[in-house]
Write a protein that holds these residues in place. Structure first.
Motif, PDB file in Angstrom:
ATOM      1  N   UNK A   1      67.292  12.980  18.119  1.00  0.00           N
ATOM      2  CA  UNK A   1      67.699  14.167  17.378  1.00  0.00           C
ATOM      3  C   UNK A   1      66.554  14.926  16.721  1.00  0.00           C
ATOM      4  N   UNK A   2      65.319  14.432  16.814  1.00  0.00           N
ATOM      5  CA  UNK A   2      64.239  15.039  16.051  1.00  0.00           C
ATOM      6  C   UNK A   2      63.308  15.915  16.866  1.00  0.00           C
ATOM      7  N   UNK A   3      63.411  15.867  18.172  1.00  0.00           N
ATOM      8  CA  UNK A   3      62.788  16.867  19.029  1.00  0.00           C
ATOM      9  C   UNK A   3      63.545  16.867  20.341  1.00  0.00           C
TER      10      UNK A   3
ATOM     11  N   UNK B   1      45.265  15.551  26.997  1.00  0.00           N
ATOM     12  CA  UNK B   1      43.998  15.822  26.328  1.00  0.00           C
ATOM     13  C   UNK B   1      43.698  14.879  25.178  1.00  0.00           C
ATOM     14  N   UNK B   2      42.615  15.190  24.469  1.00  0.00           N
ATOM     15  CA  UNK B   2      42.164  14.358  23.353  1.00  0.00           C
ATOM     16  C   UNK B   2      43.190  14.358  22.219  1.00  0.00           C
ATOM     17  N   UNK B   3      43.790  15.502  21.941  1.00  0.00           N
ATOM     18  CA  UNK B   3      44.809  15.556  20.894  1.00  0.00           C
ATOM     19  C   UNK B   3      45.996  14.674  21.259  1.00  0.00           C
ATOM     20  N   UNK B   4      46.366  14.650  22.534  1.00  0.00           N
ATOM     21  CA  UNK B   4      47.458  13.781  22.984  1.00  0.00           C
ATOM     22  C   UNK B   4      47.099  12.318  22.774  1.00  0.00           C
ATOM     23  N   UNK B   5      45.854  11.968  23.087  1.00  0.00           N
ATOM     24  CA  UNK B   5      45.395  10.589  22.914  1.00  0.00           C
ATOM     25  C   UNK B   5      45.541  10.144  21.469  1.00  0.00           C
ATOM     26  N   UNK B   6      45.035  10.941  20.549  1.00  0.00           N
ATOM     27  CA  UNK B   6      45.055  10.546  19.142  1.00  0.00           C
ATOM     28  C   UNK B   6      46.473  10.571  18.579  1.00  0.00           C
ATOM     29  N   UNK B   7      47.251  11.562  18.970  1.00  0.00           N
ATOM     30  CA  UNK B   7      48.623  11.667  18.461  1.00  0.00           C
ATOM     31  C   UNK B   7      49.497  10.531  18.974  1.00  0.00           C
ATOM     32  N   UNK B   8      49.428  10.254  20.273  1.00  0.00           N
ATOM     33  CA  UNK B   8      50.272   9.214  20.848  1.00  0.00           C
ATOM     34  C   UNK B   8      49.842   7.822  20.402  1.00  0.00           C
TER      35      UNK B   8
ATOM     36  N   UNK C   1      42.790  14.336  10.108  1.00  0.00           N
ATOM     37  CA  UNK C   1      43.838  15.341   9.902  1.00  0.00           C
ATOM     38  C   UNK C   1      45.214  14.688   9.850  1.00  0.00           C
ATOM     39  N   UNK C   2      45.467  13.755  10.757  1.00  0.00           N
ATOM     40  CA  UNK C   2      46.770  13.091  10.781  1.00  0.00           C
ATOM     41  C   UNK C   2      46.939  12.153   9.590  1.00  0.00           C
ATOM     42  N   UNK C   3      45.851  11.559   9.120  1.00  0.00           N
ATOM     43  CA  UNK C   3      45.921  10.691   7.945  1.00  0.00           C
ATOM     44  C   UNK C   3      46.235  11.506   6.688  1.00  0.00           C
ATOM     45  N   UNK C   4      45.769  12.732   6.661  1.00  0.00           N
ATOM     46  CA  UNK C   4      45.949  13.574   5.473  1.00  0.00           C
ATOM     47  C   UNK C   4      47.229  14.397   5.505  1.00  0.00           C
ATOM     48  N   UNK C   5      47.826  14.555   6.670  1.00  0.00           N
ATOM     49  CA  UNK C   5      48.991  15.435   6.801  1.00  0.00           C
ATOM     50  C   UNK C   5      50.012  14.798   7.741  1.00  0.00           C
TER      51      UNK C   5
ATOM     52  N   UNK D   1      54.476  16.609  14.107  1.00  0.00           N
ATOM     53  CA  UNK D   1      54.548  17.776  14.989  1.00  0.00           C
ATOM     54  C   UNK D   1      53.787  17.524  16.289  1.00  0.00           C
ATOM     55  N   UNK D   2      52.542  17.030  16.165  1.00  0.00           N
ATOM     56  CA  UNK D   2      51.716  16.820  17.354  1.00  0.00           C
ATOM     57  C   UNK D   2      52.208  15.624  18.173  1.00  0.00           C
ATOM     58  N   UNK D   3      52.740  14.594  17.504  1.00  0.00           N
ATOM     59  CA  UNK D   3      53.283  13.450  18.227  1.00  0.00           C
ATOM     60  C   UNK D   3      54.452  13.898  19.099  1.00  0.00           C
ATOM     61  N   UNK D   4      55.348  14.692  18.528  1.00  0.00           N
ATOM     62  CA  UNK D   4      56.509  15.173  19.274  1.00  0.00           C
ATOM     63  C   UNK D   4      56.074  16.018  20.467  1.00  0.00           C
TER      64      UNK D   4
END
Length: 292
Positions: A109-111, A151-158, A254-258, A264-267
Motif C-alpha cells: 500500500x505504500x508505493x 545505478x549507484x543511487x539504486x545500489x545505496x538505496x536498495x 543523505x539517507x542517514x540524515x533524512x 522515497x528513493x528506496x521505493x
C-alpha cells in the motif's frame, strides 16, 4: 513488526524473482481477476512476522529435484528460511483466485508495485554465483548493478533493505578472525562493535545458527542502517565500504540524515528493479515449490 515494515520486507525479498518475469507489468494487473491478492499476501506475511521477526529472505521457491539442484540450495542461499510464509500466502491465493496470482508477484500500500509477473520454470544452484558476495568491494557492486541497468543511487538505496536483515556468522567471519597479518579484526569496524561480533561468533570456522542483525532496530524499517554504517558498525564489508567510497558516501549520509528521502528513493529503486530482466516465458504455479 508493523504492517508497513512487513509489506516492505516482503517486497524486498520477492524482488529476487525479477529475473523470471514476463511481459509488461501493470500496477492494476490483478484488479479484476483477484482484487483480494494484496490483502491476502500482506496479512499472511504480517501474521508470520509476529512469530518470526527475521522473516523470509527471498522468493527462490522451487525445490531441488533428483536431476537438478535448485537456487535455494546454492551456497549463498543455503541458510535462507521461512519459505512457508510464501507457500501459505500462495495457498490462500489459490483458494480465493485459482490459477491467477503468480508466486513471483506481490504488492503493497505504500508505493505502486507493477504486477503481472509470471513464474519461471528453471532454477539452478549455479545461477547463485551471479549474486555479489558480502565481501565484494564497492566497484564490484556498482558494476553488478550496472549490468542490470541499475545505478549507484539504486545500489545505496536498495542496500537499505538490510535495515531488517539478519546475517549468520559465516558471512562476516573474515572481518573478525585473522583479517590480516597486522589486524585480527577489520580496523574499519568500530572497535567495540567488532569485539561484540567476535563474542557472538567465537569460532573462526563454524558457529552454528549464530549471527547478527544488520542494524540496531532490526524489526523496524527505518534509516538506522545508514547511521550504523557511519558509526563503523556495518556488518558486511559491502555495507561499510559504501561509507568510505566517495561515489557512495554522500548518499549514505543523505539517507542517514533524512529518512523520508531514503523511503522515497528506496521505493523508486524497488519499482525500477522490479522491471529488470523481463522474460517471455513463464507460468502461474499452483504450488510455489514446483513447476506445473
Amino acid at each position: 513488526m508493523g504492517a508497513q515494515s512487513t509489506n516492505i520486507l516482503f517486497l524486498v525479498l520477492l524482488s529476487i524473482a525479477i529475473f523470471r518475469t514476463q511481459g509488461a507489468l501493470n500496477v492494476h494487473y490483478y484488479e479484476e481477476s483477484c482484487p483480494q491478492a494484496e490483502h491476502i499476501v500482506a496479512q499472511t506475511v504480517l501474521n508470520a512476522s509476529i512469530y518470526d521477526p527475521k522473516g523470509c529472505d527471498a522468493s527462490i521457491l522451487l525445490d531441488s529435484t533428483p536431476g537438478n539442484k535448485a537456487e535455494k540450495d546454492g551456497p549463498p542461499n543455503i541458510s535462507i528460511r521461512s519459505f512457508y510464509v510464501i507457500d501459505d500466502a500462495k495457498a490462500k491465493l489459490e483458494k480465493a483466485c485459482p490459477h491467477t496470482v503468480s508466486c513471483a508477484d506481490t504488492g503493497g500500500p505504500y508505493w505502486q508495485v507493477p504486477k503481472g509477473r509470471k513464474d519461471g520454470r528453471v532454477s539452478k544452484a549455479n545461477d547463485t554465483t551471479q549474486l555479489p558476495p558480502p565481501t565484494s568491494n564497492v566497484t564490484q557492486l556498482i558494476q553488478s548493478f550496472a549490468n542490470r541497468g541499475l545505478g549507484i543511487k539504486d545500489l545505496v538505496a536498495l542496500s537499505g533493505g538490510h535495515t531488517i536483515g539478519f546475517s549468520h556468522c559465516s558471512s562476516f567471519l573474515g572481518r573478525i578472525h585473522n583479517f590480516s597479518k597486522s589486524h585480527e579484526v577489520d580496523p574499519s569496524l568500530n572497535a567495540e562493535f567488532g569485539s561484540n561480533l567476535k563474542k557472538k561468533c567465537p569460532s573462526p570456522t563454524h558457529n552454528g545458527d549464530k549471527g547478527q542483525f544488520l542494524d540496531s532496530t532490526s524489526t523496524k524499517f527505518d534509516n538506522d542502517y545508514y547511521k550504523q554504517i557511519m558509526s563503523g558498525k556495518g556488518v558486511f564489508s559491502t555495507d561499510q565500504g559504501m561509507y568510505y567510497d566517495q561515489r557512495t558516501k554522500s548518499l549514505v549520509q543523505a539517507f542517514a540524515n533524512d529518512q523520508s528521502l531514503f523511503f522515497k528513493e528506496f521505493a523508486a529503486s524497488m519499482v525500477k528493479m522490479g522491471n529488470v530482466g523481463v522474460k517471455e516465458v513463464g507460468e502461474v504455479r499452483l504450488n510455489c515449490k514446483r513447476v506445473n
